[in-house]
Every structure is written in C-alpha cells, then in structure tokens.
Design an enzyme around this catalytic site. Sequence first.
Site, PDB file in Angstrom:
ATOM      1  N   HIS A 241      29.925 -63.472 -30.763  1.00 42.82           N
ATOM      2  CA  HIS A 241      30.398 -63.861 -32.099  1.00 42.82           C
ATOM      3  C   HIS A 241      29.548 -65.010 -32.608  1.00 42.82           C
ATOM      4  O   HIS A 241      29.242 -65.942 -31.851  1.00 42.82           O
ATOM      5  CB  HIS A 241      31.868 -64.278 -32.070  1.00 42.82           C
ATOM      6  CG  HIS A 241      32.767 -63.171 -31.638  1.00 42.82           C
ATOM      7  ND1 HIS A 241      33.093 -62.117 -32.466  1.00 42.82           N
ATOM      8  CD2 HIS A 241      33.371 -62.927 -30.452  1.00 42.82           C
ATOM      9  CE1 HIS A 241      33.870 -61.278 -31.803  1.00 42.82           C
ATOM     10  NE2 HIS A 241      34.051 -61.746 -30.572  1.00 42.82           N
TER      11      HIS A 241
ATOM     12  N   TYR B  89      28.670 -68.164 -41.104  1.00 42.49           N
ATOM     13  CA  TYR B  89      27.817 -67.267 -40.323  1.00 42.49           C
ATOM     14  C   TYR B  89      26.334 -67.629 -40.340  1.00 42.49           C
ATOM     15  O   TYR B  89      25.551 -67.008 -39.626  1.00 42.49           O
ATOM     16  CB  TYR B  89      28.001 -65.823 -40.808  1.00 42.49           C
ATOM     17  CG  TYR B  89      29.428 -65.362 -40.702  1.00 42.49           C
ATOM     18  CD1 TYR B  89      30.019 -65.175 -39.459  1.00 42.49           C
ATOM     19  CD2 TYR B  89      30.204 -65.145 -41.835  1.00 42.49           C
ATOM     20  CE1 TYR B  89      31.334 -64.765 -39.346  1.00 42.49           C
ATOM     21  CE2 TYR B  89      31.521 -64.732 -41.736  1.00 42.49           C
ATOM     22  CZ  TYR B  89      32.080 -64.547 -40.488  1.00 42.49           C
ATOM     23  OH  TYR B  89      33.382 -64.143 -40.386  1.00 42.49           O
TER      24      TYR B  89
END
Length: 149
Positions: free
Chosen positions: A101, A23
């Site tokens: 995302h 991430y």
Amino acid sequence: MAKLLVLHGPNLNLLGTREPEVYGHTTLADIDQALAAQASTAGHAVESLQSNAEHVLVDRVQAARNDGTAFILINPAAFTHTSVALRDALAAVAVPFIEIHLSNPHTREPFRQHSYFSDKAVGVVCGFGADSYRYAMDAALARVRVAGA
C-alpha cells in the site's frame, strides 16, 4: 531467472493525479518501470498488470499457478477491504505474495484498516509512498534467491 508478477488494483491507474497528498506524484508507469529495472538488475523478469475489474485480477492470479510465476507483489487498493474472491485466488494458487500500500491504511478511515490479504501474505509493506513497491520488491527478490528460483 525468476518471474515476478506485480498486480495493481482499482484506481491505481490514476496515480500521480489522484489525491497526491495521500498517494504522491509518482505515476503507475514510473513505478512499473522502476520495478522492471530493479528485477532486471537482479537477473529476474517482471510482468505488471493494473485493473479496475476484480475478475481480471482473479484470472491473472489463477494463471500464475501454471505460468512459472515465482512471487506476486499486489496492491489490492480498494479490493483490500472487500475482495474475498481475490483472497481465495491467492490462497488457491499458493504462490507467495507481498501486500503493498502506498499509504498506511492503519492511519486512515476505520473501514480501510481491515485487510482480507494480510494474514495470507508473506509480508505487508505500507506507508512509504512509491517506495513501498521498491521495498516489497527487495523482499521478494531476496526470497526468490533463497528459494533458488
């Protein structure tokens, strides 16, 4: 001036420290600050909300129907693969939205490869880390200009 709503799903409050190899190191506060500046430069306003609770996100989506929200950007996170309630709320309010995302769910575990939102979204931006939000905001701003908001 248009009002854009940015919604962040569960665990995104941990950005910058949670699995940075997946991430990245950018925090949620950094992302929200950059989005607010991006929208402000274009003459628009942004409200951001992160919640680990599905009902909080559903309630905020429902409120968007009557509060002047012109566009929603949403990273449903883990709710991507599970939340019929959030999908139904987005469909019910009829405010256009982009699904976001940080990672590319299509390259991850099989259970992450199905989204309850993609078929309802104006578009999906994924796999570009924190830049996914910036690209989605670019697209949303272009659409609110076209709509005259």
